[in-house]
Design a protein around this motif. Sequence first.
Motif, mmCIF file in Angstrom:
data_model
loop_
_atom_site.group_PDB
_atom_site.id
_atom_site.type_symbol
_atom_site.label_atom_id
_atom_site.label_comp_id
_atom_site.label_asym_id
_atom_site.label_seq_id
_atom_site.Cartn_x
_atom_site.Cartn_y
_atom_site.Cartn_z
ATOM 1 N N UNK A 131 20.323 2.037 -39.468
ATOM 2 C CA UNK A 131 19.426 3.152 -39.774
ATOM 3 C C UNK A 131 20.039 4.508 -39.419
ATOM 4 N N UNK A 132 21.039 4.491 -38.570
ATOM 5 C CA UNK A 132 21.743 5.721 -38.208
ATOM 6 C C UNK A 132 22.393 6.366 -39.438
ATOM 7 N N UNK A 133 22.687 5.546 -40.433
ATOM 8 C CA UNK A 133 23.354 6.029 -41.638
ATOM 9 C C UNK A 133 22.416 6.084 -42.840
ATOM 10 N N UNK A 134 21.117 5.972 -42.586
ATOM 11 C CA UNK A 134 20.128 6.075 -43.662
ATOM 12 C C UNK A 134 19.604 7.508 -43.705
ATOM 13 N N UNK A 135 19.666 8.111 -44.887
ATOM 14 C CA UNK A 135 19.191 9.483 -45.051
ATOM 15 C C UNK A 135 17.722 9.507 -45.447
ATOM 16 N N UNK A 136 17.269 8.453 -46.137
ATOM 17 C CA UNK A 136 15.899 8.436 -46.643
ATOM 18 C C UNK A 136 15.511 6.991 -46.955
ATOM 19 N N UNK A 137 14.219 6.792 -47.206
ATOM 20 C CA UNK A 137 13.723 5.497 -47.669
ATOM 21 C C UNK A 137 12.773 5.773 -48.828
ATOM 22 N N UNK A 138 13.176 5.350 -50.019
ATOM 23 C CA UNK A 138 12.303 5.553 -51.178
ATOM 24 C C UNK A 138 12.601 4.499 -52.251
ATOM 25 N N UNK A 139 11.584 4.241 -53.041
ATOM 26 C CA UNK A 139 11.699 3.273 -54.139
ATOM 27 C C UNK A 139 12.226 1.921 -53.670
ATOM 28 N N UNK A 140 11.801 1.499 -52.470
ATOM 29 C CA UNK A 140 12.160 0.172 -51.983
ATOM 30 C C UNK A 140 13.578 0.042 -51.485
ATOM 31 N N UNK A 141 14.209 1.173 -51.163
ATOM 32 C CA UNK A 141 15.598 1.108 -50.712
ATOM 33 C C UNK A 141 15.887 2.183 -49.666
ATOM 34 N N UNK A 142 16.832 1.864 -48.803
ATOM 35 C CA UNK A 142 17.367 2.865 -47.889
ATOM 36 C C UNK A 142 18.419 3.646 -48.668
#
Length: 175
Positions: A131-142
Amino acid sequence: MDAAKELRKTDADCLLVFTTTSTDHALEGFQVRALHYLVKPFSEEELSALLAEMLARLPRPEPVLTVKVSGSDVRLCYRDIISAEHFAHLINIRTTALKTLVTRQSFKVFTEPLKKDPRFFVCGRGMIVNLEHAADFRDGAFCMTDGSSVYVSQELLKPARQAFMEFLLQRERIK
């Protein structure tokens, strides 16, 4: 106080605590950025609270995962793992060095230590994301910082959103 001033010249981040019977130099203590100024006699509760605060401020060593890649052991810092996917008995590990490392092991064994770290979320069968490298969560995806997307299985969409939001909140508290 002179020793504290000299120490600050070489180490700006060390935790300074003064223990004394007088408050005469308390102002100077704060000028050298002392964490605390304990006046004797102090209680066990005061000391315990101070030690807990000091321990919370100490940097923790970054955990490392050792994987076998092409017959050699490779040590990967958790922070350098973007995501990993298990496919055809192989785990493809995407790293911040823009490399994909391939190891042969079960997904369960690979993810066991990572799942103990709040930065990691298992997105479904055979996929884990940092999650440290996730910018957003949308449309069922990181949406990852490197531009890729890591899709989450339908039954894990709600826990994925929740884990991402909790991670973001925790990261803001630390800053």
